[in-house]
Scaffold this motif. Structure first.
Motif, short mmCIF file in Angstrom:
data_model
loop_
_atom_site.label_atom_id
_atom_site.label_comp_id
_atom_site.label_asym_id
_atom_site.label_seq_id
_atom_site.Cartn_x
_atom_site.Cartn_y
_atom_site.Cartn_z
N TYR A 1 0.85 -1.18 0.00
CA TYR A 1 0.00 0.00 0.00
C TYR A 1 0.89 1.24 0.00
CZ TYR A 1 -3.22 -3.54 1.93
OH TYR A 1 -3.96 -4.68 2.15
N ASP A 2 0.72 2.10 -1.00
CA ASP A 2 1.50 3.33 -1.09
C ASP A 2 0.58 4.53 -1.17
OD1 ASP A 2 4.28 2.45 -1.18
OD2 ASP A 2 3.79 1.58 -3.14
N PHE A 3 1.01 5.63 -0.55
CA PHE A 3 0.34 6.92 -0.72
C PHE A 3 1.31 7.88 -1.38
CE2 PHE A 3 -0.14 11.28 1.07
CZ PHE A 3 -1.28 11.63 0.35
N VAL A 4 0.82 8.58 -2.39
CA VAL A 4 1.61 9.63 -3.01
C VAL A 4 0.74 10.89 -3.07
CG1 VAL A 4 3.38 8.41 -4.33
CG2 VAL A 4 1.06 8.47 -5.20
N LEU B 1 -5.23 19.95 -8.83
CA LEU B 1 -6.00 21.06 -9.41
C LEU B 1 -5.37 21.59 -10.69
CD1 LEU B 1 -8.40 23.01 -9.15
CD2 LEU B 1 -6.92 24.50 -7.78
N LEU B 2 -4.04 21.71 -10.72
CA LEU B 2 -3.35 22.21 -11.90
C LEU B 2 -2.87 21.04 -12.75
CD1 LEU B 2 -1.22 25.12 -10.36
CD2 LEU B 2 -3.47 25.24 -11.47
N VAL B 3 -3.22 21.07 -14.03
CA VAL B 3 -2.91 19.96 -14.91
C VAL B 3 -1.39 19.79 -15.06
CG1 VAL B 3 -3.22 19.02 -17.22
CG2 VAL B 3 -5.09 20.26 -16.13
N HIS B 4 -0.66 20.89 -15.16
CA HIS B 4 0.80 20.81 -15.29
C HIS B 4 1.40 20.10 -14.08
CE1 HIS B 4 4.98 22.24 -14.77
NE2 HIS B 4 5.02 22.10 -16.08
N ASP B 5 0.94 20.46 -12.88
CA ASP B 5 1.45 19.82 -11.67
C ASP B 5 1.10 18.33 -11.65
OD1 ASP B 5 2.33 22.31 -10.98
OD2 ASP B 5 0.92 22.58 -9.30
N LEU B 6 -0.08 18.00 -12.11
CA LEU B 6 -0.50 16.60 -12.16
C LEU B 6 0.40 15.80 -13.08
CD1 LEU B 6 -2.61 14.35 -11.57
CD2 LEU B 6 -3.90 15.21 -13.53
N ARG B 7 0.72 16.35 -14.23
CA ARG B 7 1.56 15.64 -15.18
C ARG B 7 2.99 15.48 -14.66
NH1 ARG B 7 1.20 17.38 -21.19
NH2 ARG B 7 1.59 15.15 -21.43
N THR B 8 3.49 16.51 -14.00
CA THR B 8 4.81 16.40 -13.39
C THR B 8 4.81 15.32 -12.32
OG1 THR B 8 5.26 18.75 -13.80
CG2 THR B 8 6.57 17.66 -12.09
N GLU C 1 6.62 10.69 -9.78
CA GLU C 1 6.25 9.79 -8.70
C GLU C 1 5.78 8.41 -9.17
OE1 GLU C 1 6.87 10.48 -5.61
OE2 GLU C 1 7.54 12.51 -6.06
N LEU C 2 4.90 8.36 -10.15
CA LEU C 2 4.37 7.06 -10.56
C LEU C 2 5.36 6.32 -11.47
CD1 LEU C 2 0.58 7.86 -11.09
CD2 LEU C 2 1.80 7.16 -9.02
N PHE C 3 5.88 7.01 -12.48
CA PHE C 3 6.91 6.40 -13.31
C PHE C 3 8.26 6.39 -12.61
CE2 PHE C 3 3.86 7.38 -16.71
CZ PHE C 3 3.96 6.27 -17.53
N GLY C 4 8.55 7.45 -11.85
CA GLY C 4 9.86 7.62 -11.24
C GLY C 4 10.02 6.92 -9.91
N THR C 5 9.57 7.56 -8.83
CA THR C 5 9.79 7.04 -7.48
C THR C 5 9.23 5.63 -7.30
OG1 THR C 5 9.74 9.29 -6.58
CG2 THR C 5 9.42 7.47 -5.03
#
Length: 303
Positions: free
Chosen positions: A77-80, A85-92, A97-101
């Protein structure tokens, strides 16, 4: 036809995947998303286990949710944390986090339940979007596009590869192709158009990625955190209506799981209610509207 909660739970108890599923839930720290996380963690066979990724804003809420989940040595179980709210922040966030960390290699089930009600039709984010539209249209569609390679990896391995977007099928309203950005609509019309847009991006994603199942699902009336976006004077009324008529988040989570893992839902676009029954898409959805709206969503969310 209405399905009793006991029947839903019995159906979910039969879920027995031949693979160790990866479930990613946006908006997973409260309400419908948290209910689905609890249901999935409860019903996953102990010998299989699952990797469940909870995405949301509140670490205390996520910590409490994860602490309540069944202990299973085969589950992770992981929380990130992200403010979507901001699409740019979501994509970053997705890249880092999902692909990286976390280094995800596949996603079997992607649940998009992030959102809030904002009745001020003049409100805008710094990216120029109405907050509700940013979260529930641009953010959800772009998250699905950016995470599609991980879903395709699951499909290529012969595993379930499914997306659900939790909104309100069957209640879609008129759209104006001369105002495809939804800049000129009042709050009520905006909400109704957003539902039609959800039907459109669900169909478009299924067309773009034919190996995936993409579903617009209605959770019913659920006790959630949506009231936080209402004016202060409407919150007591909303809370009363929830107390009197709404189902719990845990019941909704069971129902959403039934839709998510339905063995009949393999590939294509689907519109369903919380009883896992088909619902007609918005009557304002046709191929011309789909092409114009989808092109706009892709362009405006490419931030």
């Amino acid at each position: 036809m209405p399905v009793a909660l006991t029947a839903v739970q019995a159906s979910n108890a039969q879920y027995a995947p031949s693979f160790r599923p990866v479930l990613v839930v946006f908006g997973g720290t409260s309400g419908i998303g948290a209910g689905l996380v609890r249901a999935f963690a409860t019903h996953i066979p102990p010998h299989t286990g699952a990797h469940i990724v909870v995405v949301g804003r509140s670490k205390p809420a996520a910590d409490a949710l994860i602490a309540s989940l069944p202990s299973n040595s085969n589950s992770q179980y992981d929380f990130v944390r992200v403010d979507a709210l901001l699409v740019h922040d979501l994509r970053t966030f997705i890249r880092q986090e999902l692909f990286g960390t976390l280094g995800l290699k596949k996603i079997n089930y992607l649940v998009l339940s992030q959102g809030e009600l904002k009745l001020d039709s003049t409100a805008r984010t710094s990216e120029g979007f109405h907050p509700t539209i940013s979260l529930m249209v641009y953010g959800r569609a772009r998250a699905a596009l950016d995470l599609a390679p991980l879903l395709q990896a699951a499909a290529a391995a012969g595993e379930d590869a499914r997306i659900i977007s939790v909104a309100a099928p069957g209640t879609g309203g008129a759209i104006n192709l001369d105002d495809v950005a939804l800049d000129k609509m009042g709050a009520i019309a905006l909400r109704a158009a957003m539902i039609t847009y959800t039907d459109i991006y669900v169909a478009s994603l299924a067309q773009r990625f034919p190996d995936l199942a993409v579903t617009h699902v209605g959770p019913g009336f659920v006790k959630t955190g949506l009231a936080r976006g209402l004016p202060w004077y409407l919150r007591p009324l909303w809370k009363f209506l929830e107390w009197a008529f709404a189902m719990t988040a845990d019941e909704s989570g069971e129902r959403m799981m039934m839709v998510l893992v339905d063995p009949a839902t393999k590939k294509g676009a689907f519109v369903k209610d919380h009883h896992n029954q088909p619902v007609a898409p918005s009557k304002y959805f046709d191929e011309t509207a789909r092409e114009v709206v989808w092109k706009s969503i892709e362009k405006r969310s490419d931030l």
